[in-house]
Design a protein around this motif. Sequence first.
Motif, PDB file in Angstrom:
ATOM      1  N   ARG A 171      -5.878  17.365   2.102  1.00 60.24           N
ATOM      2  CA  ARG A 171      -6.719  16.742   1.062  1.00 60.24           C
ATOM      3  C   ARG A 171      -5.860  16.255  -0.098  1.00 60.24           C
ATOM      4  O   ARG A 171      -6.063  15.152  -0.616  1.00 60.24           O
ATOM      5  CB  ARG A 171      -7.767  17.751   0.564  1.00 60.24           C
ATOM      6  N   ASP A 172      -4.910  17.076  -0.495  1.00 57.14           N
ATOM      7  CA  ASP A 172      -4.037  16.689  -1.599  1.00 57.14           C
ATOM      8  C   ASP A 172      -3.227  15.441  -1.243  1.00 57.14           C
ATOM      9  O   ASP A 172      -3.061  14.535  -2.063  1.00 57.14           O
ATOM     10  CB  ASP A 172      -3.090  17.843  -1.944  1.00 57.14           C
ATOM     11  N   GLY A 173      -2.705  15.384  -0.026  1.00 58.26           N
ATOM     12  CA  GLY A 173      -1.898  14.238   0.377  1.00 58.26           C
ATOM     13  C   GLY A 173      -2.693  12.954   0.448  1.00 58.26           C
ATOM     14  O   GLY A 173      -2.192  11.877   0.111  1.00 58.26           O
ATOM     15  N   ALA A 174      -3.948  13.059   0.880  1.00 59.85           N
ATOM     16  CA  ALA A 174      -4.788  11.868   1.057  1.00 59.85           C
ATOM     17  C   ALA A 174      -5.476  11.420  -0.219  1.00 59.85           C
ATOM     18  O   ALA A 174      -6.058  10.327  -0.259  1.00 59.85           O
ATOM     19  CB  ALA A 174      -5.836  12.134   2.138  1.00 59.85           C
ATOM     20  N   SER A 175      -5.404  12.229  -1.265  1.00 56.07           N
ATOM     21  CA  SER A 175      -6.224  11.958  -2.452  1.00 56.07           C
ATOM     22  C   SER A 175      -5.675  10.866  -3.354  1.00 56.07           C
ATOM     23  O   SER A 175      -6.421  10.236  -4.107  1.00 56.07           O
ATOM     24  CB  SER A 175      -6.394  13.247  -3.264  1.00 56.07           C
ATOM     25  N   ASP A 176      -4.370  10.605  -3.290  1.00 54.33           N
ATOM     26  CA  ASP A 176      -3.769   9.671  -4.254  1.00 54.33           C
ATOM     27  C   ASP A 176      -2.951   8.593  -3.551  1.00 54.33           C
ATOM     28  O   ASP A 176      -1.822   8.308  -3.940  1.00 54.33           O
ATOM     29  CB  ASP A 176      -2.882  10.448  -5.244  1.00 54.33           C
ATOM     30  N   VAL A 177      -3.537   8.022  -2.496  1.00 51.64           N
ATOM     31  CA  VAL A 177      -2.870   6.965  -1.744  1.00 51.64           C
ATOM     32  C   VAL A 177      -3.884   5.847  -1.471  1.00 51.64           C
ATOM     33  O   VAL A 177      -5.082   5.988  -1.741  1.00 51.64           O
ATOM     34  CB  VAL A 177      -2.297   7.491  -0.401  1.00 51.64           C
ATOM     35  N   GLY A 185       6.964  -3.380   3.926  1.00 49.85           N
ATOM     36  CA  GLY A 185       6.875  -3.323   2.471  1.00 49.85           C
ATOM     37  C   GLY A 185       5.960  -2.262   1.913  1.00 49.85           C
ATOM     38  O   GLY A 185       5.778  -2.177   0.696  1.00 49.85           O
ATOM     39  N   HIS A 186       5.369  -1.437   2.768  1.00 49.35           N
ATOM     40  CA  HIS A 186       4.496  -0.362   2.298  1.00 49.35           C
ATOM     41  C   HIS A 186       5.314   0.848   1.866  1.00 49.35           C
ATOM     42  O   HIS A 186       6.429   1.070   2.363  1.00 49.35           O
ATOM     43  CB  HIS A 186       3.521   0.057   3.398  1.00 49.35           C
ATOM     44  N   GLN A 187       4.770   1.638   0.974  1.00 48.31           N
ATOM     45  CA  GLN A 187       5.349   2.926   0.608  1.00 48.31           C
ATOM     46  C   GLN A 187       4.721   3.999   1.499  1.00 48.31           C
ATOM     47  O   GLN A 187       3.556   3.890   1.875  1.00 48.31           O
ATOM     48  CB  GLN A 187       5.075   3.256  -0.855  1.00 48.31           C
ATOM     49  N   VAL A 188       5.496   5.016   1.818  1.00 53.07           N
ATOM     50  CA  VAL A 188       5.011   6.067   2.711  1.00 53.07           C
ATOM     51  C   VAL A 188       5.157   7.429   2.051  1.00 53.07           C
ATOM     52  O   VAL A 188       6.218   7.759   1.497  1.00 53.07           O
ATOM     53  CB  VAL A 188       5.777   6.057   4.050  1.00 53.07           C
ATOM     54  N   LEU A 189       4.091   8.200   2.120  1.00 47.41           N
ATOM     55  CA  LEU A 189       4.096   9.609   1.753  1.00 47.41           C
ATOM     56  C   LEU A 189       3.902  10.378   3.056  1.00 47.41           C
ATOM     57  O   LEU A 189       2.833  10.340   3.655  1.00 47.41           O
ATOM     58  CB  LEU A 189       2.968   9.926   0.774  1.00 47.41           C
ATOM     59  N   GLY A 194      -4.223   4.485   1.637  1.00 48.84           N
ATOM     60  CA  GLY A 194      -4.664   4.572   3.017  1.00 48.84           C
ATOM     61  C   GLY A 194      -4.000   5.753   3.707  1.00 48.84           C
ATOM     62  O   GLY A 194      -2.994   6.284   3.231  1.00 48.84           O
ATOM     63  N   VAL A 195      -4.568   6.156   4.840  1.00 49.60           N
ATOM     64  CA  VAL A 195      -4.086   7.327   5.569  1.00 49.60           C
ATOM     65  C   VAL A 195      -3.959   6.971   7.049  1.00 49.60           C
ATOM     66  O   VAL A 195      -4.842   6.323   7.624  1.00 49.60           O
ATOM     67  CB  VAL A 195      -5.050   8.525   5.416  1.00 49.60           C
ATOM     68  N   ILE A 196      -2.863   7.401   7.668  1.00 49.81           N
ATOM     69  CA  ILE A 196      -2.690   7.298   9.112  1.00 49.81           C
ATOM     70  C   ILE A 196      -2.445   8.697   9.649  1.00 49.81           C
ATOM     71  O   ILE A 196      -1.500   9.376   9.238  1.00 49.81           O
ATOM     72  CB  ILE A 196      -1.521   6.366   9.493  1.00 49.81           C
ATOM     73  N   MET A 245       0.830  -1.197   0.000  1.00 50.10           N
ATOM     74  CA  MET A 245       0.000   0.000   0.000  1.00 50.10           C
ATOM     75  C   MET A 245       0.872   1.256   0.000  1.00 50.10           C
ATOM     76  O   MET A 245       1.983   1.248   0.527  1.00 50.10           O
ATOM     77  CB  MET A 245      -0.910   0.028   1.239  1.00 50.10           C
ATOM     78  N   ARG A 246       0.349   2.300  -0.576  1.00 53.69           N
ATOM     79  CA  ARG A 246       0.982   3.620  -0.462  1.00 53.69           C
ATOM     80  C   ARG A 246       0.170   4.390   0.570  1.00 53.69           C
ATOM     81  O   ARG A 246      -1.051   4.556   0.431  1.00 53.69           O
ATOM     82  CB  ARG A 246       0.967   4.334  -1.812  1.00 53.69           C
ATOM     83  N   VAL A 247       0.847   4.839   1.631  1.00 55.86           N
ATOM     84  CA  VAL A 247       0.164   5.361   2.812  1.00 55.86           C
ATOM     85  C   VAL A 247       0.595   6.793   3.098  1.00 55.86           C
ATOM     86  O   VAL A 247       1.795   7.087   3.171  1.00 55.86           O
ATOM     87  CB  VAL A 247       0.470   4.477   4.049  1.00 55.86           C
ATOM     88  N   PHE A 248      -0.383   7.669   3.269  1.00 61.09           N
ATOM     89  CA  PHE A 248      -0.120   9.054   3.662  1.00 61.09           C
ATOM     90  C   PHE A 248      -0.127   9.120   5.182  1.00 61.09           C
ATOM     91  O   PHE A 248      -1.089   8.705   5.828  1.00 61.09           O
ATOM     92  CB  PHE A 248      -1.200   9.974   3.086  1.00 61.09           C
ATOM     93  N   VAL A 249       0.961   9.637   5.776  1.00 59.78           N
ATOM     94  CA  VAL A 249       1.096   9.699   7.231  1.00 59.78           C
ATOM     95  C   VAL A 249       1.270  11.147   7.659  1.00 59.78           C
ATOM     96  O   VAL A 249       2.218  11.818   7.235  1.00 59.78           O
ATOM     97  CB  VAL A 249       2.297   8.860   7.723  1.00 59.78           C
ATOM     98  N   THR A 250       0.363  11.629   8.500  1.00 60.58           N
ATOM     99  CA  THR A 250       0.561  12.939   9.123  1.00 60.58           C
ATOM    100  C   THR A 250       1.365  12.750  10.404  1.00 60.58           C
ATOM    101  O   THR A 250       1.351  11.679  11.007  1.00 60.58           O
ATOM    102  CB  THR A 250      -0.771  13.624   9.457  1.00 60.58           C
TER     103      THR A 250
END
Length: 295
Positions: free
Chosen positions: A59-65, A24-28, A67-69, A1-6
Motif C-alpha cells: 500500500r505504501d509503495g502504490a500510494s505515491d506513484v 523515460g519513466h521513473q521506477v520505484l 501507476g503500478v505494475i 510516469m513514476r511507476v511502482f513495480v513488484t
Amino acid sequence: MRVFVTGATGFVGSAVVKELRAAGHQVLGLARSDAAAAALKAAGAQVHLGSIEDLQSLRDGASDVDGVIHTAFNHDFSKYVENCAADRHVIAALGSVLIGTDRPLVITTGMTFLAEGRLGTEHDAPPPSVLGPPRSATEEATTALVSQQIRAMVVRLPQVHDPLKQGFISFLIALAREKGIAAYVGDGLQRWPAVHVSDAAVLYRLALEKGVAGHRYHAVHDQGVALRDIAACIGQGLKLPVVSVTPEKAAEHFGWLAPFVAMDIPASSALTRAELGWNPSRPSLLSDLGQFAFA
C-alpha cells in the motif's frame, strides 16, 4: 510516469524495469533484500523495501506513484493453490490506494486456465476459481477492483523466454538431465504459447500507458509450440533420447509438471496487438532454446 513495480528484480520484472526506464519513466521497485535493492539501483530505479507478504508495504509503495505494475508471484508450485489465493490479497492491497483515481494497475496472470484444444483469445474469461483453476483468483481480484472504478487490467503471460530461461521449459530441461530422457506426453502435439521476455516488457509498458480498465492482454508471440518440438530441442541439446510418455505414466515421470505438460492451450494476441499497437519482434521460443547453454 513514476511507476511502482513488484517483482522488480525477477525475470519478467527486471525486463519491465529496463523497458520503463528506456521509455523515460521513473521506477520505484519493490525489494525485500539488500541484493535486490542493489540490483534496482544499478538499473536506475528507486528502492521501496518490502515484500508481497507485507501488505502494508505494498500500500505504501502504490500510494505515491502514477501507476503500478504487479509482476511478483511466489513460484513455489508445491504451494500453488495457497500462492494464488495470496495473490488475491496482494491485488486488493495495491488497488486499495488507487480508488477514485485514474492511475493504472497492470496485473500479471498466466494462461493455464484457457480452454484446451482451441485458440484462446482475450475475450475468454477464466472459469471460477471455486471450480478448480487456482490462478483464476488473480482475474477475479482484478474484476473486483474494476467494479470499484479502479483502472485495473491483466497481462496474461505464456511461456516467457530468452536464451537463458524458458518458463516451465527450464524445469523440463532439469528433469531431462535427471531422468536421462527428453520426454513429452502421448503424441506430443500439446501446444504452449510463448513470448520473449523483452517483448513481454514492451506490452506491460503499453498497457500502463494506454490500457483500458477490465481488459485482458495476451503477451503471445508464438501461438502454440508443440511439446514434441520442445522435447526434441532439449534432447538434441543434452544429447539424450526423445521419448513419448503415456498419459497414464505422466504423473510418475513429470511430477508436479504433469498437469501442465498435458495442456493444449494455444492462444492468440490479435486483439492485444490491435488495441495497443504491440508488435513482438524478438526470437521465437525454439530459436532461444536452440541457443541455450545445455553443457
